[in-house]
Design a protein around this motif. Structure first.
Motif, PDB file in Angstrom:
ATOM      1  N   GLN A  77       0.914  -1.202  -0.014  1.00 49.01           N
ATOM      2  CA  GLN A  77       0.147   0.079   0.086  1.00 49.01           C
ATOM      3  C   GLN A  77       0.942   1.145   0.075  1.00 49.01           C
ATOM      4  O   GLN A  77       1.807   1.171   0.811  1.00 49.01           O
ATOM      5  N   ARG A  78       0.625   2.127  -0.758  1.00 49.26           N
ATOM      6  CA  ARG A  78       1.292   3.607  -0.997  1.00 49.26           C
ATOM      7  C   ARG A  78       0.787   4.275   0.225  1.00 49.26           C
ATOM      8  O   ARG A  78      -0.346   4.444   0.479  1.00 49.26           O
TER       9      ARG A  78
ATOM     10  N   SER B 100      -0.616   9.229   6.606  1.00 46.64           N
ATOM     11  CA  SER B 100      -1.794   8.186   6.273  1.00 46.64           C
ATOM     12  C   SER B 100      -1.465   7.068   7.215  1.00 46.64           C
ATOM     13  O   SER B 100      -2.581   6.440   7.360  1.00 46.64           O
ATOM     14  N   LEU B 101      -0.313   6.517   7.303  1.00 47.00           N
ATOM     15  CA  LEU B 101      -0.278   5.276   8.084  1.00 47.00           C
ATOM     16  C   LEU B 101      -0.662   5.450   9.542  1.00 47.00           C
ATOM     17  O   LEU B 101      -1.368   4.658  10.320  1.00 47.00           O
ATOM     18  N   VAL B 102      -0.323   6.488  10.068  1.00 49.30           N
ATOM     19  CA  VAL B 102      -0.671   6.982  11.508  1.00 49.30           C
ATOM     20  C   VAL B 102      -2.308   6.791  11.554  1.00 49.30           C
ATOM     21  O   VAL B 102      -2.962   6.427  12.568  1.00 49.30           O
ATOM     22  N   ALA B 103      -2.753   7.761  10.769  1.00 53.50           N
ATOM     23  CA  ALA B 103      -4.219   7.926  10.568  1.00 53.50           C
ATOM     24  C   ALA B 103      -4.848   6.505  10.464  1.00 53.50           C
ATOM     25  O   ALA B 103      -5.926   6.508  10.980  1.00 53.50           O
ATOM     26  N   ALA B 104      -4.402   5.650   9.774  1.00 52.76           N
ATOM     27  CA  ALA B 104      -5.140   4.491   9.608  1.00 52.76           C
ATOM     28  C   ALA B 104      -4.964   3.617  10.553  1.00 52.76           C
ATOM     29  O   ALA B 104      -6.026   3.010  11.190  1.00 52.76           O
ATOM     30  N   ILE B 105      -3.892   3.612  11.505  1.00 52.36           N
ATOM     31  CA  ILE B 105      -3.529   2.900  12.743  1.00 52.36           C
ATOM     32  C   ILE B 105      -4.450   3.201  13.642  1.00 52.36           C
ATOM     33  O   ILE B 105      -5.074   2.644  14.566  1.00 52.36           O
TER      34      ILE B 105
ATOM     35  N   MET C 287      -7.196   0.759  19.167  1.00 57.12           N
ATOM     36  CA  MET C 287      -6.686   2.322  19.372  1.00 57.12           C
ATOM     37  C   MET C 287      -8.016   2.955  19.689  1.00 57.12           C
ATOM     38  O   MET C 287      -8.123   3.917  20.803  1.00 57.12           O
ATOM     39  N   LEU C 288      -9.416   2.961  19.019  1.00 49.78           N
ATOM     40  CA  LEU C 288     -10.452   3.645  19.351  1.00 49.78           C
ATOM     41  C   LEU C 288     -11.049   3.451  20.679  1.00 49.78           C
ATOM     42  O   LEU C 288     -11.735   4.241  21.338  1.00 49.78           O
TER      43      LEU C 288
ATOM     44  N   ILE D 185       4.513   6.144  17.624  1.00 47.79           N
ATOM     45  CA  ILE D 185       4.486   5.380  15.902  1.00 47.79           C
ATOM     46  C   ILE D 185       4.863   6.535  15.047  1.00 47.79           C
ATOM     47  O   ILE D 185       5.862   6.302  14.326  1.00 47.79           O
ATOM     48  N   ARG D 186       4.473   7.644  15.358  1.00 52.16           N
ATOM     49  CA  ARG D 186       5.035   8.813  14.465  1.00 52.16           C
ATOM     50  C   ARG D 186       6.544   8.940  14.529  1.00 52.16           C
ATOM     51  O   ARG D 186       7.181   9.282  13.611  1.00 52.16           O
ATOM     52  N   ALA D 187       6.886   9.027  15.832  1.00 45.98           N
ATOM     53  CA  ALA D 187       8.440   9.314  16.221  1.00 45.98           C
ATOM     54  C   ALA D 187       9.163   7.774  15.486  1.00 45.98           C
ATOM     55  O   ALA D 187      10.399   8.265  14.814  1.00 45.98           O
ATOM     56  N   PHE D 188       8.652   6.736  15.551  1.00 42.70           N
ATOM     57  CA  PHE D 188       9.242   5.682  15.098  1.00 42.70           C
ATOM     58  C   PHE D 188       9.666   5.896  13.275  1.00 42.70           C
ATOM     59  O   PHE D 188      10.399   5.647  12.828  1.00 42.70           O
TER      60      PHE D 188
END
Length: 144
Positions: free
Chosen positions: A83-84, A89-94, A100-101, A115-118
């Motif tokens: 997936q591009r 966009s990956l953080v938003a999907a996770i 998470m919710l 996750i963003r920092a990684f």
């Protein structure tokens, strides 16, 4: 499957096929394995990586009560794709994953920050678009 399995078996003709598909993150890729570790099981759960998916689905066709089996042993296969994505966009999907919710807001923010920092620390994901290595896992069983 404890509830759905008997009903599926009731309406599926003998010899009929039931198949399920799962999109899995390919943690055989080093940076994806790292993402899995830093994300935690609420973000990338037990059926989100290939080895865990194989283990979690291997007995899914078996009844949980004393009733007779309705399906033969499963066949499992995996098909690679990607997936591009961008880091955002990956953080938003996770962030939309069920685990998470239901997290308390502060814990969710901390996890997403980790996750963003990684992703920012990895050359594969730090700048612009990248391909998230994926596998589609297929589980197929035949009705007895």
């Amino acid at each position: 499957m404890a509830v759905a399995g008997p009903e599926i078996a009731r309406v599926l003709a003998p010899g009929g096929i039931l198949a399920g598909l799962w999109n899995l993150m390919d943690d055989q890729v080093e940076w994806v394995a790292g993402l899995t570790r830093v994300s935690g099981s609420a973000a990338i759960g037990p059926r989100d990586t290939p080895a865990d998916w194989r283990a979690e689905t291997a007995g899914m066709h078996l009844p949980k009560t004393g009733v007779a089996a309705r399906f033969v042993s499963p066949e499992q296969a995996e098909f690679p794709h990607g997936q591009r994505r961008t880091a955002d966009s990956l953080v938003a999907a996770i962030a939309t994953r069920a685990g998470m919710l239901v997290m308390p807001e502060q814990e969710q923010e901390t996890t997403l920050g980790r996750i963003r920092a990684f992703l920012a620390s990895r050359p594969e994901t730090a700048h612009g678009e990248f391909t998230l290595p994926m596998l589609t896992g297929v589980l197929r069983v035949r009705r007895l």
